[in-house]
Structure formats: structure tokens, C-alpha cells
Design a protein around this motif. Sequence first.
Motif, PDB file in Angstrom:
ATOM      1  N   GLY A 196      -3.182  -0.354 -10.717  1.00 26.28           N
ATOM      2  CA  GLY A 196      -3.201  -1.075  -9.458  1.00 26.28           C
ATOM      3  C   GLY A 196      -1.813  -1.365  -8.936  1.00 26.28           C
ATOM      4  O   GLY A 196      -0.798  -0.964  -9.531  1.00 26.28           O
ATOM      5  N   PRO A 197      -1.716  -2.095  -7.844  1.00 23.90           N
ATOM      6  CA  PRO A 197      -0.431  -2.319  -7.175  1.00 23.90           C
ATOM      7  C   PRO A 197       0.424  -3.421  -7.790  1.00 23.90           C
ATOM      8  O   PRO A 197       1.531  -3.672  -7.322  1.00 23.90           O
ATOM      9  N   ALA A 198      -0.058  -4.093  -8.831  1.00 23.82           N
ATOM     10  CA  ALA A 198       0.671  -5.237  -9.367  1.00 23.82           C
ATOM     11  C   ALA A 198       2.017  -4.838  -9.979  1.00 23.82           C
ATOM     12  O   ALA A 198       2.966  -5.608  -9.958  1.00 23.82           O
ATOM     13  N   ASP A 199       2.101  -3.631 -10.541  1.00 26.79           N
ATOM     14  CA  ASP A 199       3.325  -3.210 -11.222  1.00 26.79           C
ATOM     15  C   ASP A 199       3.787  -1.858 -10.685  1.00 26.79           C
ATOM     16  O   ASP A 199       3.971  -0.907 -11.435  1.00 26.79           O
ATOM     17  N   THR A 200       3.985  -1.775  -9.397  1.00 23.82           N
ATOM     18  CA  THR A 200       4.429  -0.531  -8.783  1.00 23.82           C
ATOM     19  C   THR A 200       5.910  -0.324  -9.028  1.00 23.82           C
ATOM     20  O   THR A 200       6.722  -1.230  -8.831  1.00 23.82           O
ATOM     21  N   SER A 225     -10.041   3.182  -4.650  1.00 23.77           N
ATOM     22  CA  SER A 225     -10.331   1.835  -4.149  1.00 23.77           C
ATOM     23  C   SER A 225     -11.694   1.360  -4.645  1.00 23.77           C
ATOM     24  O   SER A 225     -11.852   0.194  -5.046  1.00 23.77           O
ATOM     25  N   SER A 226     -12.677   2.250  -4.659  1.00 23.78           N
ATOM     26  CA  SER A 226     -14.009   1.891  -5.155  1.00 23.78           C
ATOM     27  C   SER A 226     -13.970   1.534  -6.637  1.00 23.78           C
ATOM     28  O   SER A 226     -14.680   0.632  -7.095  1.00 23.78           O
ATOM     29  N   TYR A 227     -13.131   2.246  -7.390  1.00 25.38           N
ATOM     30  CA  TYR A 227     -12.980   1.925  -8.819  1.00 25.38           C
ATOM     31  C   TYR A 227     -12.523   0.481  -9.002  1.00 25.38           C
ATOM     32  O   TYR A 227     -13.026  -0.248  -9.871  1.00 25.38           O
ATOM     33  N   HIS A 228     -11.590   0.045  -8.187  1.00 27.81           N
ATOM     34  CA  HIS A 228     -11.082  -1.325  -8.324  1.00 27.81           C
ATOM     35  C   HIS A 228     -12.105  -2.351  -7.831  1.00 27.81           C
ATOM     36  O   HIS A 228     -12.145  -3.476  -8.347  1.00 27.81           O
ATOM     37  N   PHE A 229     -12.942  -1.976  -6.862  1.00 26.29           N
ATOM     38  CA  PHE A 229     -14.024  -2.885  -6.470  1.00 26.29           C
ATOM     39  C   PHE A 229     -15.013  -3.058  -7.614  1.00 26.29           C
ATOM     40  O   PHE A 229     -15.512  -4.160  -7.865  1.00 26.29           O
ATOM     41  N   LEU A 230     -15.313  -1.960  -8.314  1.00 29.24           N
ATOM     42  CA  LEU A 230     -16.242  -2.034  -9.436  1.00 29.24           C
ATOM     43  C   LEU A 230     -15.672  -2.882 -10.572  1.00 29.24           C
ATOM     44  O   LEU A 230     -16.416  -3.500 -11.329  1.00 29.24           O
ATOM     45  N   LYS A 231     -14.347  -2.918 -10.684  1.00 33.48           N
ATOM     46  CA  LYS A 231     -13.689  -3.761 -11.690  1.00 33.48           C
ATOM     47  C   LYS A 231     -13.608  -5.221 -11.244  1.00 33.48           C
ATOM     48  O   LYS A 231     -13.117  -6.060 -11.989  1.00 33.48           O
ATOM     49  N   MET A 286       0.829  -1.205   0.000  1.00 33.51           N
ATOM     50  CA  MET A 286       0.000   0.000   0.000  1.00 33.51           C
ATOM     51  C   MET A 286       0.864   1.256   0.000  1.00 33.51           C
ATOM     52  O   MET A 286       0.576   2.229  -0.703  1.00 33.51           O
ATOM     53  N   THR A 287       1.929   1.237   0.791  1.00 34.51           N
ATOM     54  CA  THR A 287       2.829   2.394   0.844  1.00 34.51           C
ATOM     55  C   THR A 287       3.438   2.669  -0.517  1.00 34.51           C
ATOM     56  O   THR A 287       3.514   3.818  -0.971  1.00 34.51           O
ATOM     57  N   ARG A 288       3.883   1.625  -1.190  1.00 34.83           N
ATOM     58  CA  ARG A 288       4.505   1.799  -2.501  1.00 34.83           C
ATOM     59  C   ARG A 288       3.495   2.293  -3.536  1.00 34.83           C
ATOM     60  O   ARG A 288       3.795   3.183  -4.339  1.00 34.83           O
ATOM     61  N   PHE A 289       2.321   1.723  -3.533  1.00 35.42           N
ATOM     62  CA  PHE A 289       1.316   2.088  -4.546  1.00 35.42           C
ATOM     63  C   PHE A 289       0.865   3.537  -4.385  1.00 35.42           C
ATOM     64  O   PHE A 289       0.926   4.332  -5.335  1.00 35.42           O
ATOM     65  N   GLY A 302       9.654  -5.720  -2.472  1.00 33.32           N
ATOM     66  CA  GLY A 302       9.997  -6.304  -1.176  1.00 33.32           C
ATOM     67  C   GLY A 302       9.185  -7.546  -0.916  1.00 33.32           C
ATOM     68  O   GLY A 302       8.548  -8.101  -1.799  1.00 33.32           O
ATOM     69  N   ASP A 303       9.164  -7.942   0.344  1.00 33.24           N
ATOM     70  CA  ASP A 303       8.434  -9.169   0.656  1.00 33.24           C
ATOM     71  C   ASP A 303       6.953  -9.008   0.407  1.00 33.24           C
ATOM     72  O   ASP A 303       6.265  -9.955   0.098  1.00 33.24           O
ATOM     73  N   GLY A 304       6.457  -7.750   0.559  1.00 30.82           N
ATOM     74  CA  GLY A 304       5.033  -7.536   0.333  1.00 30.82           C
ATOM     75  C   GLY A 304       4.648  -7.665  -1.120  1.00 30.82           C
ATOM     76  O   GLY A 304       3.518  -7.952  -1.445  1.00 30.82           O
ATOM     77  N   GLN A 305       5.611  -7.430  -2.039  1.00 31.88           N
ATOM     78  CA  GLN A 305       5.277  -7.488  -3.444  1.00 31.88           C
ATOM     79  C   GLN A 305       5.075  -8.914  -3.930  1.00 31.88           C
ATOM     80  O   GLN A 305       4.480  -9.154  -4.954  1.00 31.88           O
ATOM     81  N   ALA A 306       5.604  -9.852  -3.184  1.00 30.79           N
ATOM     82  CA  ALA A 306       5.551 -11.229  -3.669  1.00 30.79           C
ATOM     83  C   ALA A 306       4.195 -11.865  -3.463  1.00 30.79           C
ATOM     84  O   ALA A 306       3.837 -12.790  -4.153  1.00 30.79           O
ATOM     85  N   GLU A 307       3.453 -11.344  -2.477  1.00 32.34           N
ATOM     86  CA  GLU A 307       2.200 -11.989  -2.136  1.00 32.34           C
ATOM     87  C   GLU A 307       1.047 -11.274  -2.812  1.00 32.34           C
ATOM     88  O   GLU A 307       0.505 -10.307  -2.321  1.00 32.34           O
ATOM     89  N   ARG A 308       0.688 -11.749  -4.004  1.00 34.62           N
ATOM     90  CA  ARG A 308      -0.410 -11.156  -4.723  1.00 34.62           C
ATOM     91  C   ARG A 308      -1.438 -12.244  -5.044  1.00 34.62           C
ATOM     92  O   ARG A 308      -1.072 -13.309  -5.513  1.00 34.62           O
TER      93      ARG A 308
END
Length: 424
Positions: free
Chosen positions: A400-404, A200-206, A50-53, A411-417
Motif C-alpha cells: 500500500g501507499p504507507a511506505d512508498t 484497489s479492490s484487494y485493499h478494500f477486501l483487506k 497516488m502518483t507516488r504509489f 511530500g505534504d501528501g505523505q503526511a496525511e494518512r
Amino acid sequence: MTDETLARLQFATTAGFHWLFVMLTLGLAPLIAVMHTRHALGGAPLMERMTRFWGQIYVVNYVLGTVTGLVMEFQFGLAWSGLAEYAGNVFGAPLALETIVAFFAESTFLGMWIFGWGRLPKAVHVTLIWLVTLTAYASAYWIMVANGFLQHPVGHEVRGGVAHLTDFGAMLTNPNAINALVHAATAALMTGGVFVAGVSSYHFLKRTAEREFFRASLRLGLFTATPAAFVALYYGFVQIPTLVDTQPMKAATLRGHIDDVGSLRVEDVQAQLAQRFGAGDYRPPSWIATAFDVMQGVGYLIFLLVVVALVLLYRDWYLRFRPAAYLMLVAVPLPFVAAFGGWLLREVGRQPWAVYGELTTAAARSPVGSMTASLVLFCGVFLALAIADWALIARYARRGPADTDLGGSPGDGQAERPTASLAL
């Protein structure tokens, strides 16, 4: 249009555009600092992602906003040398301090934060983003101190037709600056919260696969925007008594739109000002009342939307009630509309004064010829910067956060998607 009108329009365009960049910068910085702190303390991979995105979007807006600020600096020498000559000894000090804070300290801390991923200890790295946040709000304070002097000049004396600073403390504690700072800062927090909730709502709608990511972002955005909207509305009304005392013509123009203006009437105040300062038209444009109505109406609407969204989220109904997500997405530009209305009310409402009661706008202008060419140039530059900013933010927000990109290697957070598509 007269050259004076063109000069005012040019400054209004540059300052107004810059203000919109600043609103999002001030609004996002504390949220990102909170995310990064939660990651540093708990090691949560989600918080790092979240911080990176959101940090990436913040950096884009910050960089382009800084460019608009640099362009705005040319205004004083180009079109308003009379203001600098009269009041430069006084309001030049807070402007210089703002430059030191924003363009040196804040930029340095931000650069170290951007390139410190994986290189700095966690404690140092998270401290940097808090320093970015603190210097951003310190920068806003110095700007409001300078602007507060223009609105309600205090702490000075006039010698030889030039203002000289005599009481720096009075200038720093000018109620016109302090109350406006709280109002603007909480409006910025509301802007950041609504922006995070809207994206965030935009991504929920997607029907994004990043459900937990944007659910946590939505929660933080709404928990920020709700109290911030309330305080921003409250401090809007807190400023009314000060307005009646220091700018009675603006208060009289708003008669029928605000309470507590007493017996102030435009005709009576006009007669008093003409008797005090000589013949002239001391009335601001009557449409500032419309700007006030827009600011107030949109502010109430935002507060209603975020409260309802927060209740729906608390009851776990938000993700199942798609109209709520649509409304929050549509609400993203509303804080900017309210902020622009408030800016117009504050700045245009003090006309015809550059320094209220002391220096008129006509006397503050530089003795230059036509402003048409520079107006077209400045408007073109700012329009290009605004389009670039909005396009880049929209691109990163949709992706989205997939390609930040922020922070280099994930980091370790990027691996868990999550990979499976989840229905909302």
C-alpha cells in the motif's frame, strides 16, 4: 523439434514476455500522468500520494521490461540474420527510431521524473511524466510500423533480392500498422485500468484504512478501462477487412469464427498461393482460431466486468458488495491473457512468412546449428525476470501507499494518512 521450430519458439518466448511487460507500462503511464497533473494543478495531497504509489509500481515494471527488450535485440543477429539481410534497409529504420525514443528519450525523461521530486518546479516535473507517456506511445508506434511491414509490406521495391525503401510515407500510414496500434494501445489502457481497479479492490477486501485513496484509484481505473475495452474490441473487428485483403489464408483459417470472410476457404487459398509462390504448405496452425476465441471471449468478459463495476461504484454499492471486489481482483490477469491470445493470432497467423508474401520464415533464419542451448538460456533469463517483476509488483501493491519509496522524502501528501481502521 527442428532448429527452425526452436528458433521460432525462442523468439516467441522473448517477444511474448516482453509484450506482457509493455502492456502494463503503456497502461499505467497515462493514469499516473493524470494523477500527477491533478496534484500539480490543485495541490491535492491525495493525488500526490497516488502518483507516488502507482508510479513506483510503474518504475519496477518499466525497468525489468527494458531488460527484456534488450535481450530481445539479440534475436535478429543470433537467429534471424536472413530477415535483417533482406528487409533491414526497410524495417531497420523504424526499429532504430524506436530504440532512440525508448532507450534514450523515454528513459531520460523517466529518470528526471523519478529524481525530480522536490527538486524541480511542479510544471516541469509534471511535463516530464507526460513526455514519458508520449514517448512510450511513440515507441509503440514505431514498433507497429516495423511489424506492419512484416505483416503487409508496403513502400518498397526489391532489387537484387533485397528490399529497399521507396516510400516512407506509405510505410508510416500502413493500415495494418495504424489499426493494430489503436487496438494495442487501447488494450494496454484497459490493462492499466483493470490493474489499478484490481489492486484497489484487494485493499478494500483487506478493509484497508486507505479507503479514500483506493476509492479514487478505483474510480480512475474503471473510468479508463471501460471506454478502452470498448475501443479495443471495436478496433479488433476494424482489422478484419484489411486481414481479408492482405492475409487471406489467416482470414480463411478463422472462417466460422469471424464474419465478412466472404467465400474464402483454406483449400482454395492454399491452391492460389501454391500457384503463385510454388509448392509448399501455406497454412498457419489451425489453433490460431482458438487464440482468436480466447482473445475475443476474454475481451467481452472484461468489458462486462468493468461496466458492471462502474455502475455499482456510481450507485455507491461497490464497497458494500464484496463479490464485485473479488471479481475485479481475479480479473487482473485477464487483459494479459487476451493480449497474449491476440499476439499469437497476429504473429503465428502469418506463417510460413517472415515478410508476408516475400520472405519465408525458413529463408529468414540464420545458418546456425542447434538452438537448444540458447533457447534454454533465454527462457531461463526471461522466467527469472518475470518472477522478479511479479514478485516486486505484488510486494509493493500489497504494502500500500504507507511506505512508498518513490520520490525520496515524503511530500505534504505523505503526511496525511488515516490511522483508524474503517469497516467497508
